[in-house]
Scaffold this motif. Structure first.
Motif, PDB file in Angstrom:
ATOM      1  N   LYS A  99       0.848  -1.205   0.000  1.00 12.29           N
ATOM      2  CA  LYS A  99       0.000   0.000   0.000  1.00 12.29           C
ATOM      3  C   LYS A  99       0.883   1.255   0.000  1.00 12.29           C
ATOM      4  N   ALA A 102       2.569   1.744  -3.401  1.00 12.74           N
ATOM      5  CA  ALA A 102       1.644   2.212  -4.446  1.00 12.74           C
ATOM      6  C   ALA A 102       1.261   3.670  -4.199  1.00 12.74           C
ATOM      7  N   GLU A 103       1.044   4.028  -2.926  1.00  8.05           N
ATOM      8  CA  GLU A 103       0.673   5.427  -2.629  1.00  8.05           C
ATOM      9  C   GLU A 103       1.801   6.383  -2.997  1.00  8.05           C
ATOM     10  N   GLU A 119      -2.402   1.987  -9.361  1.00 11.05           N
ATOM     11  CA  GLU A 119      -3.764   2.035  -8.795  1.00 11.05           C
ATOM     12  C   GLU A 119      -4.285   0.624  -8.489  1.00 11.05           C
ATOM     13  N   LEU A 122      -2.594  -0.666  -5.434  1.00 11.27           N
ATOM     14  CA  LEU A 122      -3.175  -0.038  -4.235  1.00 11.27           C
ATOM     15  C   LEU A 122      -4.499  -0.711  -3.880  1.00 11.27           C
ATOM     16  N   ARG A 123      -5.325  -0.971  -4.876  1.00  8.60           N
ATOM     17  CA  ARG A 123      -6.621  -1.619  -4.595  1.00  8.60           C
ATOM     18  C   ARG A 123      -6.422  -3.019  -4.016  1.00  8.60           C
TER      19      ARG A 123
END
Ligand code: ATP
Length: 137
Positions: A99, A102-103, A119, A122-123
């Motif tokens: 996470k 990705a952020e 994205e 992240l999901r």
């Protein structure tokens, strides 16, 4: 008529789940789909998200990631996805790290970073973290 329906969740690596259940709620591209026994045949593409499973009057959860689709017949639900995990199989630290990574990628847009891929990562990570949370609550 049967009141339970067989649920198989399968990835390229393994059978993640295979049991008779009361109900499944899946996140399809067109919205949430609740499936009970004797449901009409359906094929639906799934979002990265939590699969909710009702069995013996309690809900359990699976994280379903990427490329998922669901085939429903009156007796059986088959879900195929790139990956899927039960809450106890999810490595919390790994999901947190994914996470964060990705952020960071999304907050510093650069030409060499694939935004769509970040994205999706992240999901997947958020879904895994939420799956652990759901099971605890
Ligand atoms: P990472 O960046 O940490 O590899 P990812 O979202 O890119 O995460 P996937 O490509 O979705 O990972 O999955 C690759 C394999 O690793 C699959 O078998 C999946 O079940 C497993 N996996 C990924 N993340 C976790 C996790 N946090 N805990 C347990 N298994 C995981």
């Amino acid at each position: 008529m049967a009141s339970t329906i067989k649920l198989d969740v399968v990835t390229p690596e393994r059978v993640v789940y295979s049991e008779d259940v009361d109900m499944v709620i899946a996140r399809s591209l067109d919205g949430d789909l609740g499936i009970l026994a004797n449901h009409a045949p359906v094929i639906a593409a799934l979002k990265i998200g939590i699969l909710r499973i009702k069995k013996d009057n309690r809900f359990s959860h699976l994280a379903v990631s990427g490329g998922g689709f669901m085939e429903v017949s009156p007796e059986k639900i088959t879900i195929l996805a790139d990956s899927a995990e039960k809450p106890g199989e999810i490595d919390l630290e790994r999901a947190k790290a994914a996470k964060d990574r990705a952020e960071k990628r999304l907050s510093t847009p650069r030409e060499d970073i694939d935004q769509t891929r970040a994205e999706a990562a992240l999901r997947r990570a958020v879904t895994r973290l939420e799956t652990i949370d759901r099971e605890r609550s």
